[in-house]
Every structure is written in C-alpha cells, then in structure tokens.
Design a protein around this motif. Structure first.
Motif, PDB file in Angstrom:
ATOM      1  N   ALA A 157       1.892 -14.431  20.287  1.00 57.53           N
ATOM      2  CA  ALA A 157       2.070 -13.219  20.900  1.00 57.53           C
ATOM      3  C   ALA A 157       1.716 -11.876  20.433  1.00 57.53           C
ATOM      4  N   VAL A 158       1.915 -11.938  19.049  1.00 57.00           N
ATOM      5  CA  VAL A 158       1.249 -10.976  18.191  1.00 57.00           C
ATOM      6  C   VAL A 158      -0.253 -10.833  18.007  1.00 57.00           C
ATOM      7  N   LYS A 159      -0.709 -11.968  17.529  1.00 58.42           N
ATOM      8  CA  LYS A 159      -2.162 -12.131  17.463  1.00 58.42           C
ATOM      9  C   LYS A 159      -2.683 -13.190  18.678  1.00 58.42           C
ATOM     10  N   VAL A 160      -3.247 -12.226  19.889  1.00 57.34           N
ATOM     11  CA  VAL A 160      -3.857 -13.027  20.780  1.00 57.34           C
ATOM     12  C   VAL A 160      -4.946 -13.813  20.726  1.00 57.34           C
ATOM     13  N   LYS A 161      -5.200 -15.051  20.961  1.00 59.33           N
ATOM     14  CA  LYS A 161      -6.332 -15.800  20.588  1.00 59.33           C
ATOM     15  C   LYS A 161      -6.851 -16.238  22.075  1.00 59.33           C
ATOM     16  N   ALA A 162      -8.216 -16.569  21.955  1.00 55.80           N
ATOM     17  CA  ALA A 162      -8.954 -17.226  23.072  1.00 55.80           C
ATOM     18  C   ALA A 162      -8.673 -18.565  23.546  1.00 55.80           C
ATOM     19  N   PRO A 163      -8.147 -18.523  24.785  1.00 56.14           N
ATOM     20  CA  PRO A 163      -7.899 -19.947  25.288  1.00 56.14           C
ATOM     21  C   PRO A 163      -8.828 -20.980  25.377  1.00 56.14           C
ATOM     22  N   VAL A 179       1.271  -1.782  26.896  1.00 53.71           N
ATOM     23  CA  VAL A 179       0.996  -2.904  28.073  1.00 53.71           C
ATOM     24  C   VAL A 179       2.580  -3.337  28.278  1.00 53.71           C
ATOM     25  N   ASP A 180       2.788  -3.871  29.477  1.00 56.48           N
ATOM     26  CA  ASP A 180       3.960  -4.731  29.926  1.00 56.48           C
ATOM     27  C   ASP A 180       3.657  -6.006  29.720  1.00 56.48           C
ATOM     28  N   VAL A 181       4.884  -6.813  29.611  1.00 57.56           N
ATOM     29  CA  VAL A 181       4.945  -8.151  29.531  1.00 57.56           C
ATOM     30  C   VAL A 181       3.942  -8.748  30.720  1.00 57.56           C
ATOM     31  N   LYS A 182       3.365  -9.939  30.556  1.00 58.35           N
ATOM     32  CA  LYS A 182       2.461 -10.474  31.472  1.00 58.35           C
ATOM     33  C   LYS A 182       1.209  -9.654  31.988  1.00 58.35           C
ATOM     34  N   ALA A 183       1.170  -8.615  31.418  1.00 60.38           N
ATOM     35  CA  ALA A 183      -0.143  -8.009  31.895  1.00 60.38           C
ATOM     36  C   ALA A 183      -1.558  -8.696  31.177  1.00 60.38           C
ATOM     37  N   GLU A 184      -2.465  -8.726  32.274  1.00 58.07           N
ATOM     38  CA  GLU A 184      -3.706  -9.242  31.926  1.00 58.07           C
ATOM     39  C   GLU A 184      -4.430  -8.699  31.103  1.00 58.07           C
ATOM     40  N   LEU A 185      -4.863  -9.058  29.705  1.00 59.63           N
ATOM     41  CA  LEU A 185      -5.613  -8.517  28.643  1.00 59.63           C
ATOM     42  C   LEU A 185      -7.089  -8.767  28.355  1.00 59.63           C
ATOM     43  N   VAL A 186      -7.279  -9.856  28.449  1.00 62.74           N
ATOM     44  CA  VAL A 186      -8.706 -10.257  28.205  1.00 62.74           C
ATOM     45  C   VAL A 186      -9.279 -11.594  28.998  1.00 62.74           C
ATOM     46  N   THR A 187     -10.578 -11.514  29.583  1.00 59.43           N
ATOM     47  CA  THR A 187     -10.800 -12.802  30.338  1.00 59.43           C
ATOM     48  C   THR A 187     -11.862 -13.365  29.635  1.00 59.43           C
ATOM     49  N   ILE A 188     -12.023 -14.706  29.293  1.00 59.55           N
ATOM     50  CA  ILE A 188     -13.185 -15.344  28.774  1.00 59.55           C
ATOM     51  C   ILE A 188     -13.730 -16.279  29.898  1.00 59.55           C
ATOM     52  N   THR A 189     -15.232 -16.278  29.893  1.00 47.24           N
ATOM     53  CA  THR A 189     -16.020 -17.061  31.012  1.00 47.24           C
ATOM     54  C   THR A 189     -16.737 -17.669  30.295  1.00 47.24           C
ATOM     55  N   GLN A 190     -16.905 -18.960  30.596  1.00 45.67           N
ATOM     56  CA  GLN A 190     -18.418 -19.946  30.260  1.00 45.67           C
ATOM     57  C   GLN A 190     -19.346 -19.643  31.489  1.00 45.67           C
ATOM     58  N   THR A 191     -20.283 -19.091  31.186  1.00 47.98           N
ATOM     59  CA  THR A 191     -21.285 -18.684  32.200  1.00 47.98           C
ATOM     60  C   THR A 191     -22.622 -19.299  32.179  1.00 47.98           C
ATOM     61  N   ASP A 192     -22.721 -20.293  31.419  1.00 46.81           N
ATOM     62  CA  ASP A 192     -23.850 -21.349  31.514  1.00 46.81           C
ATOM     63  C   ASP A 192     -23.890 -22.077  32.781  1.00 46.81           C
ATOM     64  N   ARG A 193     -22.687 -22.222  33.478  1.00 46.65           N
ATOM     65  CA  ARG A 193     -22.680 -22.912  34.631  1.00 46.65           C
ATOM     66  C   ARG A 193     -21.582 -22.046  35.532  1.00 46.65           C
ATOM     67  N   MET A 194     -22.175 -22.001  36.964  1.00 44.46           N
ATOM     68  CA  MET A 194     -21.381 -20.892  37.729  1.00 44.46           C
ATOM     69  C   MET A 194     -20.753 -21.889  38.769  1.00 44.46           C
ATOM     70  N   LYS A 195     -19.857 -21.334  39.423  1.00 45.01           N
ATOM     71  CA  LYS A 195     -19.251 -22.052  40.725  1.00 45.01           C
ATOM     72  C   LYS A 195     -18.936 -21.003  41.728  1.00 45.01           C
ATOM     73  N   ALA A 196     -18.981 -21.551  43.125  1.00 44.63           N
ATOM     74  CA  ALA A 196     -18.765 -20.691  44.263  1.00 44.63           C
ATOM     75  C   ALA A 196     -17.973 -21.606  45.183  1.00 44.63           C
ATOM     76  N   GLU A 197     -17.131 -20.919  45.946  1.00 46.33           N
ATOM     77  CA  GLU A 197     -16.294 -21.440  47.193  1.00 46.33           C
ATOM     78  C   GLU A 197     -16.864 -20.840  48.400  1.00 46.33           C
ATOM     79  N   ILE A 198     -17.041 -21.663  49.169  1.00 40.72           N
ATOM     80  CA  ILE A 198     -17.651 -21.339  50.490  1.00 40.72           C
ATOM     81  C   ILE A 198     -16.740 -22.013  51.373  1.00 40.72           C
ATOM     82  N   TRP A 199     -16.846 -21.414  52.801  1.00 38.00           N
ATOM     83  CA  TRP A 199     -15.927 -21.725  53.973  1.00 38.00           C
ATOM     84  C   TRP A 199     -16.916 -22.544  55.054  1.00 38.00           C
TER      85      TRP A 199
END
Length: 342
Positions: A157-163, A179-199
């Motif tokens: 909680a104090v030292k936020v780590k990469a998931p 910041v408030d509890v449950k606020a979104e802080l950082v986003t980590i993405t693996q971009t060597d592969r991408m995905k998409a959703e289509i309808w």
C-alpha cells in the motif's frame, strides 16, 4: 357542329386502332425474327479466377496484457520513481506514499512482523528440545503468517509495485497529489502484442472464425495479426457477436488506446467460379443463370456464396468451360434459341 365532332372522334379512334395494329405487326415480326435466327445474346466462357472478400472494422487497440494499480489508502503521493515510456519489471516500485500515514500503520505492522519472526525462531529451537508442544508451535506459526501478510499488504500500500512487466503507458498522479482510496495510479502495458475487440453483424458471423488473418492500420503504421476468438452467442445490447483479435507489434510502434482500421480477409481463393451479379436471375427464391447449350439457352440453377461488390462467388451450378450468357438473359426461357453476337 355536332356531326363534325362525331366525325373527329371516329377519325381519332381509327388512328388509335391503326397504331395498335402496326405495333402488333412489329411485335409479331420481332418474335418471328427471334424464332428464326434466335434471341441475340453475349456469352462469356467460365474460367477459374481469384476471389477475395475483405471485411473492415474500426476498433481500439490495447496491449495484449494491461494492468493498472490503484491506491490502497487515501494519502499524499510522496515519490514517483518512473515516467511514461519506461519499461519496468514485475514488482518494481512505481511510487510511494509517506510511511507515517496513521491509516497505513506502517511501523506498527513492521514491528509486529519482526516480533512474530523472532518468536517463531525461538520456538523452533524449543520444539526441537521438547520445551513446547506442537500445538503451541503451530499457534505461533499462524500468528507469524498473519503478521507477515499484514506487513506485505502495508508495504504494497505504501510502496506501490508493478503488477506485471511492461511499459508505463499512463500515470494519473503527480508528486504531492492527494488521492482517494481506489484511485487509479499507474497503468502498465505489454505493447509487443496488441489486441482489439470488434463486433460482427449477424449477416457476417458465418464468415469470421478463429485463425483468419487480419491487419490493423493506424497513422501510417500497419501490424499483422489474426482472429483468436469469436463468441458463439450474440450480445443482446450490441445485437452483434464479439470477436477478439491479436496483433504483433514488435517495435512498439502502435500505441495502446488508439483507434485503428481492422481488415480481415474472410475469403481468399486463388481459383473460384466468380460471376457478375447482373448475370444472376431469381425465381421463387432460387438463383439461376442461362448457359449456351448447342445454340439453345439452358436454365441452370446455381448456389451462391459470398459477394464482394458486383462479384459473386458460386459454389455450385457452373464449371470451367461453360458458356455463360451475360447479356440478353432477361429475354430467355429454358430452351430458347439463341444467336451469339459476342
């Protein structure tokens, strides 16, 4: 005056009768010509040809694996150790909160863990010498595991780590921000592969399946991929079927969150029987064409497949070498004599 009007009326009627007679004679003459020489038509020899159908969609591209971290407590951001674009390893510290936060009870959890750890070490020796029972040791072990879990949770909680390992694609806070509890802080993405959703519309669902090749285009860049999943049940809100696609993005040129044009090749045949839509006729729900059979029109039922613009893929009914009638077919009946003029 009255006699004159009647005469004019009779004269007009005579002209109409005379005109109708001429039309009948001309029509009769045309029928005679068709009967003698045949109905003029143009034919085309059927030859296998390439057929490709491509479907287009717009979709948002995201990293194939993407995870955000959220604040476990409400407090001030003390330090941020990364920036957007950095590559981080799993469990690497991204940012930290002050350790003196009363809500976190950082030091209390640390002391409790240290005490439990020392206690369990002492009791291990006592258990070996018979100074305590196995039950006493098990109770101490349980207390140690609880203290360790609390200490891990407080540190996380104090030292936020990469998931996950990946690139930092979004940081929503700055140092000194509250910041408030449950606020979104950082986003980590693996971009060597991408995905998409289509309808996918109901009319096209039978043409889309796992493994079909696909291309995503964005801002002049192009990455290749394939369909990896097609839902078998329609989404009632979208009134369409969801499909998931995966793309290789080895140079990380395409960014997560962008909208790309998706191209899926649904049918790709090097040799197929393809006709123009204008050559097809319909009767009672059945599609058919006319072919030349020794100078006579043969009505041939056909089974059609996919359509790409004016080109229609035929699954049954024609074979290479058949002479397909492509002009004049609307005047024909099965067995009509034809005059091939081109």
């Amino acid at each position: 005056m009255r006699i004159t009007g009647i005469l004019l009326l009779l004269f007009s009627y005579a002209l109409v009768i005379n005109g109708c007679s001429k039309e009948k004679d001309e029509a009769k003459n045309l029928e005679q010509i068709y009967a003698e020489k045949g109905i003029p038509v143009k034919v085309q020899t059927v030859q296998p040809a390439p057929f490709q159908k491509v479907s287009y969609y717009n979709a948002i591209l995201r990293g194939f694996r993407e995870s955000s971290v959220f604040a476990a407590l409400g407090d001030r951001i003390d330090k941020i150790y990364v920036k957007v674009g950095d590559y981080v390893q799993k469990n690497q510290v991204l940012l930290s909160f002050p350790t003196d936060n009363p809500t976190a009870q950082y030091y209390q959890a640390k002391v409790a863990f240290e005490n439990a750890r020392r206690t369990i070490e002492r009791m291990k020796e006592l258990l070996k010498s018979g100074g305590i029972s196995q039950q006493d040791f098990d109770n101490a072990q349980t207390q140690f595991e609880v203290a360790r879990a609390n200490w891990d949770a407080v540190r996380q909680a104090v030292k936020v780590k990469a998931p996950i390992s990946g690139y930092v694609t979004k940081i929503n806070v700055r140092e000194t921000d509250n910041v408030d509890v449950k606020a979104e802080l950082v986003t980590i993405t693996q971009t060597d592969r991408m995905k998409a959703e289509i309808w996918i519309a109901e009319s096209e669902i039978n043409e889309i399946h796992d493994g079909l090749p696909a291309v995503a285009r964005w801002n002049g860049f192009e990455i290749k991929g394939k369909v990896i999943q097609v839902n078998m049940a329609m989404d009632l809100k979208q009134r369409a079927f969801k499909a998931i696609l995966e793309f290789d993005n080895p140079d990380n040129t395409v960014k997560s969150g962008v909208t790309a044009e998706i191209e899926i090749v649904t049918i790709d045949r090097e040799k197929a029987i393809v006709v123009d839509q204008t050559s097809l006729l319909k009767e009672g729900g059945q599609r058919y064409v006319f072919v030349n059979n020794n100078g006579k029109a043969e009505k041939r039922p056909v089974k059609i497949g996919s359509q790409n613009g004016a080109k229609v893929l035929l699954l049954e009914g024609l074979k290479p070498g058949d002479q397909l009638i492509i002009e004049g077919q609307f005047l024909l009946k099965d067995g009509s004599k034809i005059n091939i003029i081109g």
